[in-house]
Design a protein around this motif. Structure first.
Motif, PDB file in Angstrom:
ATOM      1  N   CYS A   3      74.372  11.059-121.940  1.00 30.31           N
ATOM      2  CA  CYS A   3      75.161  11.739-122.978  1.00 30.31           C
ATOM      3  C   CYS A   3      76.086  12.780-122.334  1.00 30.31           C
ATOM      4  N   CYS A  29      74.941  10.955-127.357  1.00 31.88           N
ATOM      5  CA  CYS A  29      73.748  10.374-127.976  1.00 31.88           C
ATOM      6  C   CYS A  29      73.761  10.627-129.489  1.00 31.88           C
ATOM      7  N   CYS A  32      73.144  14.299-130.578  1.00 32.15           N
ATOM      8  CA  CYS A  32      74.332  15.159-130.495  1.00 32.15           C
ATOM      9  C   CYS A  32      75.341  14.789-131.578  1.00 32.15           C
TER      10      CYS A  32
HETATM   11 ZN   LIG Z   1      73.320  14.203-126.435  1.00 29.00          ZN
END
Ligand SMILES: [Zn+2]
Length: 191
Positions: A3, A29, A32
């Protein structure tokens, strides 16, 4: 895949519907991604929240240019069918030198959106000792680049963040004064 924001390893796993509507592989990801607050149907794509604040800091001030990819799907989706000329808001040349890249242009580049440079920023806001209000009152903050056809053109201004609207509205006025027939705007973020 790692990520871009939290650096955790994740597996991009698109849902069935995303397989048909998503052009780009995710670079952040799901955890997030969920921290960003999407706005539907407005002139901005995201609300300004703590996650966005952190993102902007890393992207603009720490100059992490790869982060331009985080929103490429959203920007691509929002602008790909627009028939108007897309005009990014430029940085002043001093800021461009300092930042090394134009964060607004880079968002469009990563989203594969064609744009036209029409504007130059005349005032370097940070070097001015005046207040924002004074600057808005007595200076022309943007000007047109030479030899750009604008009469009767339909334009969408693109910027990263809509705060007071001063930037967008001064550009809108400038473009109308020079003969544009319609000037709309869209920003990544609504502050
Ligand atoms: Zn993330």
């Amino acid at each position: 895949m790692r990520c871009y924001l939290c650096e955790r390893v994740f597996l991009p796993q698109p849902t069935w519907s995303q397989l048909f509507t998503t052009r780009y592989e995710a670079v952040i990801c799901e955890r997030c991604n969920e921290q960003f607050e999407r706005i539907d149907g407005g002139k901005a794509l995201f609300a300004y929240n703590a996650t966005m604040k952190d993102y902007l800091h890393r992207y603009k001030f720490l100059k992490d240019v790869a982060l331009a990819q985080v929103f490429r799907q959203d920007i691509h989706h929002a602008l790909r069918h627009r028939q108007e000329i897309i005009v990014p808001v430029p940085l002043h040349k001093n800021r461009l030198q300092e930042r090394t890249f134009s964060h607004v242009h880079e968002l469009l580049e990563q989203a594969d959106i064609m744009y036209t440079n029409m504007l130059m920023k005349c005032v370097d806001d940070r070097q001015s000792q005046k207040t924002l209000q004074q600057r808005q009152a007595d200076t022309k903050r943007f000007d047109l680049l030479p030899h750009v056809p604008i009469v009767n053109k339909r334009i969408v201004i693109f910027d990263d963040i809509f705060t007071t609207g001063a930037t967008i509205f001064s550009i809108q006025q400038l473009l109308y004064e020079h003969g544009a027939s319609h000037v709309d705007y869209i920003t990544l973020i609504q502050a």
